[in-house]
Scaffold this motif. Structure first.
Motif, PDB file in Angstrom:
ATOM      1  N   GLN A  29     -99.348 -67.189   1.062  1.00  0.00           N
ATOM      2  CA  GLN A  29     -99.767 -68.218   0.119  1.00  0.00           C
ATOM      3  C   GLN A  29    -100.741 -67.662  -0.904  1.00  0.00           C
ATOM      4  O   GLN A  29    -100.684 -68.007  -2.086  1.00  0.00           O
ATOM      5  CB  GLN A  29    -100.396 -69.406   0.859  1.00  0.00           C
ATOM      6  N   ALA A  30    -101.645 -66.775  -0.482  1.00  0.00           N
ATOM      7  CA  ALA A  30    -102.586 -66.150  -1.413  1.00  0.00           C
ATOM      8  C   ALA A  30    -101.845 -65.289  -2.438  1.00  0.00           C
ATOM      9  O   ALA A  30    -102.194 -65.290  -3.623  1.00  0.00           O
ATOM     10  CB  ALA A  30    -103.598 -65.310  -0.651  1.00  0.00           C
ATOM     11  N   ILE A  31    -100.814 -64.572  -1.994  1.00  0.00           N
ATOM     12  CA  ILE A  31    -100.006 -63.756  -2.914  1.00  0.00           C
ATOM     13  C   ILE A  31     -99.298 -64.652  -3.918  1.00  0.00           C
ATOM     14  O   ILE A  31     -99.303 -64.391  -5.124  1.00  0.00           O
ATOM     15  CB  ILE A  31     -98.991 -62.886  -2.137  1.00  0.00           C
ATOM     16  N   LYS A  32     -98.674 -65.725  -3.439  1.00  0.00           N
ATOM     17  CA  LYS A  32     -97.955 -66.653  -4.327  1.00  0.00           C
ATOM     18  C   LYS A  32     -98.907 -67.288  -5.336  1.00  0.00           C
ATOM     19  O   LYS A  32     -98.565 -67.420  -6.513  1.00  0.00           O
ATOM     20  CB  LYS A  32     -97.264 -67.738  -3.508  1.00  0.00           C
ATOM     21  N   THR A  33    -100.079 -67.655  -4.896  1.00  0.00           N
ATOM     22  CA  THR A  33    -101.057 -68.273  -5.797  1.00  0.00           C
ATOM     23  C   THR A  33    -101.541 -67.267  -6.834  1.00  0.00           C
ATOM     24  O   THR A  33    -101.614 -67.578  -8.020  1.00  0.00           O
ATOM     25  CB  THR A  33    -102.262 -68.815  -4.990  1.00  0.00           C
ATOM     26  N   PHE A  34    -101.861 -66.053  -6.396  1.00  0.00           N
ATOM     27  CA  PHE A  34    -102.354 -65.032  -7.307  1.00  0.00           C
ATOM     28  C   PHE A  34    -101.300 -64.661  -8.350  1.00  0.00           C
ATOM     29  O   PHE A  34    -101.608 -64.463  -9.512  1.00  0.00           O
ATOM     30  CB  PHE A  34    -102.775 -63.780  -6.528  1.00  0.00           C
ATOM     31  N   CYS A  35    -100.045 -64.574  -7.901  1.00  0.00           N
ATOM     32  CA  CYS A  35     -98.960 -64.128  -8.784  1.00  0.00           C
ATOM     33  C   CYS A  35     -98.268 -65.274  -9.525  1.00  0.00           C
ATOM     34  O   CYS A  35     -97.346 -65.020 -10.296  1.00  0.00           O
ATOM     35  CB  CYS A  35     -97.922 -63.341  -7.981  1.00  0.00           C
ATOM     36  N   ASN A  36     -98.684 -66.517  -9.287  1.00  0.00           N
ATOM     37  CA  ASN A  36     -98.047 -67.684  -9.914  1.00  0.00           C
ATOM     38  C   ASN A  36     -96.554 -67.713  -9.625  1.00  0.00           C
ATOM     39  O   ASN A  36     -95.730 -67.921 -10.517  1.00  0.00           O
ATOM     40  CB  ASN A  36     -98.288 -67.705 -11.429  1.00  0.00           C
TER      41      ASN A  36
END
Length: 113
Positions: A29-36
């Motif tokens: 989820q942190a990766i998805k949020t950071f990468c939009n």
């Protein structure tokens, strides 16, 4: 190979599979949020696994009953100073791990309008 298999291979004493899956989902989820993004590209498989391993190690290091590292020792009147993990206000462990991998994640970041 999956992220779970890579993480298990990297850690000496891995937590239970349920806990590992929770950590994997949290970092995802942190990766998805950071990468939009709504997905995690296949090319980030090992970065994702490395982030999970770093997150687990950071959590283990920051546990309340874990022994803090010694920063300095003064012999005269016996003074010992311990280090404390400092993070910016409101930053979680996952965000600090994502921040340390930002150069790898920038390549997969999407612009949001």
């Amino acid at each position: 190979m999956t992220v779970l298999e890579i993480v298990k291979a990297e850690l000496e004493n891995p937590p239970s599979d349920e806990r590992l899956m929770m950590y994997i989902d949290k970092v995802a989820q942190a990766i998805k949020t950071f990468c939009n993004r709504d997905d995690i590209p296949e090319e980030l498989l090992y970065v994702h696994a490395d982030m999970v391993v770093d997150y687990i190690r950071l959590k283990q290091k920051n546990e309340p009953d874990a022994e803090p590292a010694v920063q300095s020792i003064k012999e005269g009147d016996v003074q010992v100073t311990f280090t404390a993990h400092e993070k910016s206000q409101g930053e979680t462990e996952v965000e600090s791990v994502a921040h340390s991998y930002k150069n790898a994640l920038y390549k997969f970041r999407k612009m949001r309008w």
